[in-house]
Write a protein that holds these residues in place. Structure first.
Motif, PDB file in Angstrom:
ATOM      1  N   PRO A   1       0.794  -1.229   0.000  1.00 19.53           N
ATOM      2  CA  PRO A   1       0.000   0.000   0.000  1.00 19.53           C
ATOM      3  C   PRO A   1       0.830   1.285   0.000  1.00 19.53           C
ATOM      4  O   PRO A   1       0.317   2.339  -0.339  1.00 19.53           O
ATOM      5  CB  PRO A   1      -0.819  -0.104   1.288  1.00 19.53           C
ATOM      6  N   THR A   2       2.115   1.186   0.380  1.00 19.74           N
ATOM      7  CA  THR A   2       2.947   2.401   0.360  1.00 19.74           C
ATOM      8  C   THR A   2       4.261   2.128  -0.368  1.00 19.74           C
ATOM      9  O   THR A   2       4.672   0.983  -0.524  1.00 19.74           O
ATOM     10  CB  THR A   2       3.286   2.892   1.788  1.00 19.74           C
ATOM     11  N   ARG A   3       4.891   3.205  -0.805  1.00 24.43           N
ATOM     12  CA  ARG A   3       6.232   3.143  -1.403  1.00 24.43           C
ATOM     13  C   ARG A   3       7.198   3.832  -0.450  1.00 24.43           C
ATOM     14  O   ARG A   3       6.863   4.854   0.140  1.00 24.43           O
ATOM     15  CB  ARG A   3       6.258   3.896  -2.730  1.00 24.43           C
TER      16      ARG A   3
ATOM     17  N   GLU B   1       7.999   7.880   3.043  1.00 25.05           N
ATOM     18  CA  GLU B   1       6.993   6.850   2.740  1.00 25.05           C
ATOM     19  C   GLU B   1       5.706   7.533   2.295  1.00 25.05           C
ATOM     20  O   GLU B   1       5.188   8.416   2.982  1.00 25.05           O
ATOM     21  CB  GLU B   1       6.725   6.022   4.007  1.00 25.05           C
ATOM     22  N   GLN B   2       5.215   7.152   1.127  1.00 30.68           N
ATOM     23  CA  GLN B   2       3.943   7.743   0.677  1.00 30.68           C
ATOM     24  C   GLN B   2       3.035   6.659   0.087  1.00 30.68           C
ATOM     25  O   GLN B   2       3.481   5.557  -0.227  1.00 30.68           O
ATOM     26  CB  GLN B   2       4.189   8.867  -0.327  1.00 30.68           C
TER      27      GLN B   2
ATOM     28  N   ASP C   1       8.193   7.814  -9.851  1.00 28.04           N
ATOM     29  CA  ASP C   1       9.225   7.141  -9.078  1.00 28.04           C
ATOM     30  C   ASP C   1       9.800   8.158  -8.088  1.00 28.04           C
ATOM     31  O   ASP C   1      10.337   9.193  -8.492  1.00 28.04           O
ATOM     32  CB  ASP C   1      10.319   6.630 -10.031  1.00 28.04           C
ATOM     33  N   MET C   2       9.683   7.866  -6.807  1.00 28.46           N
ATOM     34  CA  MET C   2      10.121   8.816  -5.790  1.00 28.46           C
ATOM     35  C   MET C   2      11.606   9.156  -5.918  1.00 28.46           C
ATOM     36  O   MET C   2      12.037  10.253  -5.587  1.00 28.46           O
ATOM     37  CB  MET C   2       9.867   8.236  -4.395  1.00 28.46           C
ATOM     38  N   ARG C   3      12.393   8.201  -6.412  1.00 28.97           N
ATOM     39  CA  ARG C   3      13.836   8.433  -6.488  1.00 28.97           C
ATOM     40  C   ARG C   3      14.180   9.572  -7.430  1.00 28.97           C
ATOM     41  O   ARG C   3      15.115  10.334  -7.189  1.00 28.97           O
ATOM     42  CB  ARG C   3      14.552   7.148  -6.929  1.00 28.97           C
ATOM     43  N   GLY C   4      13.404   9.704  -8.499  1.00 26.80           N
ATOM     44  CA  GLY C   4      13.631  10.801  -9.449  1.00 26.80           C
ATOM     45  C   GLY C   4      13.444  12.145  -8.775  1.00 26.80           C
ATOM     46  O   GLY C   4      14.266  13.066  -8.928  1.00 26.80           O
ATOM     47  N   THR C   5      12.375  12.253  -7.986  1.00 28.93           N
ATOM     48  CA  THR C   5      12.080  13.500  -7.276  1.00 28.93           C
ATOM     49  C   THR C   5      13.202  13.836  -6.281  1.00 28.93           C
ATOM     50  O   THR C   5      13.629  14.981  -6.176  1.00 28.93           O
ATOM     51  CB  THR C   5      10.734  13.359  -6.533  1.00 28.93           C
ATOM     52  N   VAL C   6      13.668  12.786  -5.565  1.00 30.45           N
ATOM     53  CA  VAL C   6      14.748  13.006  -4.598  1.00 30.45           C
ATOM     54  C   VAL C   6      16.022  13.460  -5.334  1.00 30.45           C
ATOM     55  O   VAL C   6      16.709  14.392  -4.899  1.00 30.45           O
ATOM     56  CB  VAL C   6      15.029  11.727  -3.763  1.00 30.45           C
TER      57      VAL C   6
END
Ligand SMILES: Nc1ncnc2c1ncn2[C@@H]1O[C@H](COP(=O)(O)OP(=O)(O)O)[C@@H](O)[C@H]1O
Ligand SMILES: [Mg+2]
Length: 319
Positions: A223-225, A266-267, A274-279
């Motif tokens: 349910p979360t990434r 965690e979202q 992809d969260m890694r791109g944003t980071v």
């Protein structure tokens, strides 16, 4: 090819399997996961013709296991959970004995013995008594007996349970090489083993299938990434900036050494991208020195999410 349709099994009045269906195409290595008591061994015993189902059907290469268990066993090699061996026999005598029972004779039997002794790495112990062998070598003998009639399908019930870490790696490598040109169904509690060896994963819980897919597909069910990022320096404003880049996410500082700022974000899985791109974008904009970044969300999380959380929720609901 294995095909299981709506399989059920009652032990007395206890439903160990409640309508399980799946197919295993030829050549696939399938990991069969589930907590103790989920119904893995029961399914495997039915598939190998050692136990009758209470309902539904199971076919191996189009042959019904109930109508023709002898023909099914010719095609299937089975390592039962208990790995029953004759402790007082020598390894070579035991393999010859099992081969004869399975109808392998004469020159074919000698060739079959040479083949399984080589592929299971038993050369050093062929003349030893089975009772003298370590647990790792006994598992190898169990695999060798399962393969003596050269079956194209292997059904292995917890082949690495009770082994030490070195033995686990050895048996895992062995299974991987055996699976290169065979269909394999493997049950295990070692989740890394599944990640390392299996093309596809089934998870059973309480006699029902709760997941079916590749490792990636199963992890996508969470349910979360989660992403963990490590940045050099104390980077006081990192948390604030991460929080504004991921509105609604949970940003957690992880305790590591003072020279490294380490955070978990965690979202909800529904959030886009992809969260890694944003980071990475955020890091380059702020000149953060990123030392490491990884996605979390392992098969272990999936397993717990599907088999433990639900069980706990159901138990609470019942209470
Ligand atoms: N011979 C049996 N008689 C009664 N209950 C059994 C028998 N074999 C298994 N069970 C029960 O059926 C369920 C499924 O068992 P099993 O298939 O061995 O699960 P797993 O291999 O996933 O641990 C468990 O609750 C177990 O206690
Ligand atoms: Mg079992």
């Amino acid at each position: 090819m294995i095909s299981v349709q709506n399989l059920s099994k009652l032990y007395g009045t206890f439903p160990a399997l409640r309508g399980v269906s799946f197919e295993v195409p030829t050549g696939q290595v399938l990991g069969f996961l589930g907590p103790n008591g989920a119904g893995k061994s029961t399914t495997m015993k039915i598939l190998t013709g050692y136990l009758y189902a209470s309902g539904g059907s199971a076919n191996v290469d189009g042959i019904d296991v109930e109508k023709n268990p002898v023909e099914v066993r010719r095609r299937v090699g089975y390592l039962p959970e208990t790995n029953p061996l004759y402790a007082d026999m020598r390894v070579d005598d035991y393999l010859r004995f099992v081969g004869e029972i399975r109808g392998v004779k004469g020159r074919d039997l000698r060739a079959a013995m040479d083949r399984v002794i080589a592929s299971c790495g038993l050369q050093k112990v062929v003349k030893k008594g089975i009772s003298e062998l370590s647990k790792g070598y006994r598992q190898r003998v169990g695999l060798a007996q399962a393969m003596i009639h050269d079956p194209q399908i292997l059904i292995l019930d917890e082949p690495t349970s009770g082994l030490d870490p070195n033995q686990i790696v050895e048996i895992r490598d062995l299974i991987r090489s055996l699976g290169a040109n065979r269909t394999v169904v493997l049950s295990t509690h070692y989740l890394q083993e599944v990640e390392a060896t299996c093309d596809r994963i089934l998870i059973v819980s309480g006699g029902q299938l709760v997941a079916d897919g590749t490792h990636r597909q199963l992890c996508d069910m969470l349910p979360t990434r989660k992403v963990v990022v490590e940045i050099a320096g104390s980077a006081d404003d990192v948390a604030t900036k991460l929080q504004s880049a991921f509105p609604g996410a949970r940003v957690e500082k992880l305790v590591t050494d003072p020279a490294i700022a380490s955070f978990r974000v965690e979202q909800d899985a529904g959030a886009a991208g992809d969260m890694r791109g944003t980071v990475a974008d955020l890091a380059s904009k702020n000149s953060w020195k990123v030392l490491g970044m990884r996605q979390e969300g392992s098969l272990e999380d999936v397993f717990r999410h599907l088999t433990y959380d639900k069980g706990a929720a159901a138990a609470q609901g019942a209470a």
